[in-house]
Design an enzyme around this catalytic site. Structure first.
Site, PDB file in Angstrom:
ATOM      1  CE  LYS A  36      31.792 -16.705  68.745  1.00  0.00           C
ATOM      2  NZ  LYS A  36      32.619 -15.900  68.242  1.00  0.00           N
TER       3      LYS A  36
ATOM      4  CE  LYS B 202      31.846  -9.059  65.124  1.00  0.00           C
ATOM      5  NZ  LYS B 202      32.916  -9.319  64.476  1.00  0.00           N
TER       6      LYS B 202
ATOM      7  NE  ARG C 176      39.804 -15.146  70.595  1.00  0.00           N
ATOM      8  CZ  ARG C 176      40.700 -14.649  69.995  1.00  0.00           C
ATOM      9  NH1 ARG C 176      42.070 -14.553  69.983  1.00  0.00           N
ATOM     10  NH2 ARG C 176      40.422 -14.368  68.366  1.00  0.00           N
TER      11      ARG C 176
HETATM   12  N1  BES Z   1      32.279 -13.830  65.458  1.00  0.00           N
HETATM   13  C1  BES Z   1      33.568 -12.986  65.194  1.00  0.00           C
HETATM   14  C2  BES Z   1      34.349 -13.853  64.062  1.00  0.00           C
HETATM   15  C3  BES Z   1      33.692 -13.907  62.602  1.00  0.00           C
HETATM   16  C4  BES Z   1      34.123 -13.131  61.730  1.00  0.00           C
HETATM   17  C5  BES Z   1      32.660 -14.942  62.348  1.00  0.00           C
HETATM   18  C6  BES Z   1      33.534 -13.099  60.237  1.00  0.00           C
HETATM   19  C7  BES Z   1      32.113 -14.986  61.099  1.00  0.00           C
HETATM   20  C8  BES Z   1      32.371 -14.051  60.144  1.00  0.00           C
HETATM   21  C9  BES Z   1      34.556 -13.078  66.333  1.00  0.00           C
HETATM   22  O1  BES Z   1      33.985 -12.959  67.650  1.00  0.00           O
HETATM   23  C10 BES Z   1      35.479 -11.753  66.043  1.00  0.00           C
HETATM   24  O2  BES Z   1      34.772 -10.750  66.202  1.00  0.00           O
HETATM   25  N2  BES Z   1      36.722 -12.158  66.087  1.00  0.00           N
HETATM   26  C11 BES Z   1      37.649 -11.053  65.770  1.00  0.00           C
HETATM   27  C12 BES Z   1      38.722 -11.441  66.517  1.00  0.00           C
HETATM   28  C13 BES Z   1      39.744 -10.372  66.936  1.00  0.00           C
HETATM   29  C14 BES Z   1      39.451  -9.065  67.555  1.00  0.00           C
HETATM   30  C15 BES Z   1      41.034 -10.738  67.474  1.00  0.00           C
HETATM   31  C16 BES Z   1      37.912 -10.973  64.341  1.00  0.00           C
HETATM   32  O3  BES Z   1      38.127 -12.088  63.805  1.00  0.00           O
HETATM   33  O4  BES Z   1      38.208  -9.889  63.942  1.00  0.00           O
HETATM   34 ZN    ZN Z   2      31.904 -13.762  67.831  1.00  0.00          ZN
HETATM   35 ZN    ZN Z   3      33.611 -10.934  68.028  1.00  0.00          ZN
END
Ligand code: BES
Ligand code: ZN
Ligand code: ZN
Length: 500
Positions: free
Chosen positions: A269, A281, A355
């Site tokens: 990724k 976020k 993803r």
């Molecule tokens: N890059 C983040 C995941 C992440 C979280 C990496 C904490 C490192 C530390 C990913 O793209 C993300 O934001 N995922 C979301 C998915 C959700 C919206 C289904 C998440 O984990 O909240």
């Molecule tokens: Zn991410």
């Molecule tokens: Zn994300």
């Protein structure tokens, strides 16, 4: 710091630090007795006084006037119970030792190979673990600090003593392998630690070019820019990149030895910054999101040392580099993108972007007709909730691959644990308007993300490592992984590749 090996009996006259390792409750061996004699019995007294029993990471040291002109330091390091000692203990204690040597400004160190008496591992494995611990234990990301002079001190030589001359060849093989593993890990750490302002998709392309240029033609690469991605129909990466001012790229590296038995593809990724996009976020969740390219960094770390490894596996490295930003042009919830394999994805949360970009990267990876495929991704916060900050989630459609990868991670000192690709949860990814949606409700988020990726790998043996937790240490993980990027995955992949 030059690591070197020498047969025991020769004296090292300029050494100013002497180190010996010992097991719990077995302090006085050949090694330590020698040091004790050197100090006229002082060491044994100190061991008693300080209650040093040789527990893992316990140390005792003394400053000692060897002759009129020469001061030396003696350091005893504990490794824990003999029957419990592992390569990982060696790595951690080596890091502790070198940090102490640096604090004393020791110039020439003499030491044993920690734990070698245990016969639990071979000499080359021990030497490898020591080299990893020494180098990773001295890592810091100080390029943006204006003054950190004292931290820059390094010993000039670190000399290991072996009992037999015949050991030297094996031990030096282990040392140089360990130095390679450490180099690769540090390469990855540096990329991840670099602020997003200097690590845009184009910067990742530049780093890749540098690896290729340094590979004496053993590695080649292809890069696809926006126009070429449009032609390919890579709607996932293009969709995610739409809100950013920085151009996206799909990068493909190839390492092709002459007589390759197998072909493997590594996918990482490579979201250089994940703001969440329009599904923005909260500020606190965003502070570390420069790490969202840690998967690609591990892949690049591996490639940075491949030319030196003499493998007979063809290895491809693939990543879709882009930045996830909100803007008037950004992808919005409800938008539908078409992935390179024709499947459509309804993007209901622009923060589940990894993803979507990986769908294109995995599709492109499949076109290389791999025998095996591994992806590394900081994919879900849910994985961190499930397994904590030190353990990566592993999901796979192939038992053998999964077992071998777990063994490789254990040898590398990286923690991974399997999560199930639960077929019953596939329905959670059902979309009313597209082939799939990119989110699946509140529970089991690491698993549903894994299931989403599985839609793009067909029948190829594949493993997915969700490294969202261990990619970055917000507090020190162990003596050789301090605050910051860990380089997680790099050494596991190298171990796996070497065992293929
Ligand atoms: N890059 C983040 C995941 C992440 C979280 C990496 C904490 C490192 C530390 C990913 O793209 C993300 O934001 N995922 C979301 C998915 C959700 C919206 C289904 C998440 O984990 O909240
Ligand atoms: Zn991410
Ligand atoms: Zn994300």
């Amino acid at each position: 710091m030059k690591l070197q090996i020498q047969k025991r009996n020769r004296q090292i006259t300029n050494a100013d630090v002497f180190i010996a390792s010992c097991f719990e409750d077995e302090i006085f061996s050949h090694e330590t007795t020698y040091l004790n004699e050197m100090t006229g019995g002082l060491l044994a007294k100190l061991v008693k006084k300080e209650n040093f029993t040789g527990k893992a990471d316990q140390t005792v040291s003394l400053f000692f006037q060897k002759s009129l002109k020469q001061h030396v330091r003696i350091l005893l390091v504990g490794l824990g119970k003999q029957e419990e000692v592992q390569e990982e203990s060696v790595r951690q204690v080596a890091a502790t030792a070198v940090q102490m040597v640096r604090s004393w400004q020791g110039k020439h160190v003499v030491s044993d190979f920690f734990g070698m008496r245990s016969k639990k591992f071979t000499l080359d494995a021990c030497a490898k673990a020591m080299a990893e611990g020494l180098w990773l234990g001295t890592y810091d990301f100080a390029k943006y600090k204006s003054s950190l002079k004292e931290k820059k001190f390094f010993p000039e030589t670190w000399t290991f003593m072996t009992e037999h001359k015949t050991d030297i060849k094996l031990a030096s093989k282990g040392l140089s392998l360990g130095e390679m593993y450490a180099d690769a890990t540090i390469f990855a750490r540096n990329l991840v630690n670099e602020p997003a302002q200097h690590m845009r998709p184009a910067d990742l392309v530049a780093v890749t070019k540098a690896i290729v240029a340094a590979s004496s033609k053993t590695i080649s690469m292809r890069v696809f820019n926006r126009a070429q991605l449009e032609k390919k129909g890579a709607g996932g990466i293009l969709g995610v990149a739409r809100g950013s001012d920085h151009e996206p790229f799909l990068v493909h590296l190839v390492y092709k030895p002459l007589h390759a038995k197998k072909r493997m593809v590594l996918v990482g990724k490579a979201v250089t910054f994940d703001s969440g996009g329009i599904s923005l976020k909260p500020s606190d969740a965003m502070t570390t999101m420069k790490i969202d390219m840690a998967g690609a960094a591990a892949v690049l770390g591996v490639f940075s040392v491949l030319p030196d490894l003499e493998l007979n596996v063809e290895i491809h490295g693939i990543f879709a580099a882009c930045e996830n930003m909100p803007s008037g042009k950004a992808i919005v919830p409800g938008d539908i993108v078409r992935i390179m394999n024709g499947k459509t994805v309804e993007v209901l949360n622009t923060d589940a972007e990894g993803r979507v970009t990986l769908a294109d990267a995995l599709t492109y990876a499949l076109q290389q007709k791999p025998d095996v495929m591994i992806d590394l991704a900081t994919l879900t916060g849910a994985c961190v909730v499930a397994l904590g900050e030190e353990v990566a989630g592993m999901m796979s459609n192939d038992r053998t691959l999964c077992d071998e990868l777990k063994k490789a991670a254990d040898r590398a000192g990286e923690r991974v644990w399997e999560l199930p690709l639960e077929p019953g949860y596939k329905k959670l990814l059902h979309s009313e308007v597209a082939d799939l949606k990119n989110i699946a409700g509140r529970y089991g988020g690491a698993v549903t993300a894994g299931l989403f990726l599985q839609e793009f790998v067909e029948e190829v043996p594949w493993a997915h490592l969700d490294i969202a937790g261990p990619a970055f240490a917000e507090k020190p993980l162990n003596s050789y992984t301090k605050y910051g990027a860990s380089g997680f995955g790099t050494r596991t992949i190298l171990e796996y590749i070497r065992s293929m």
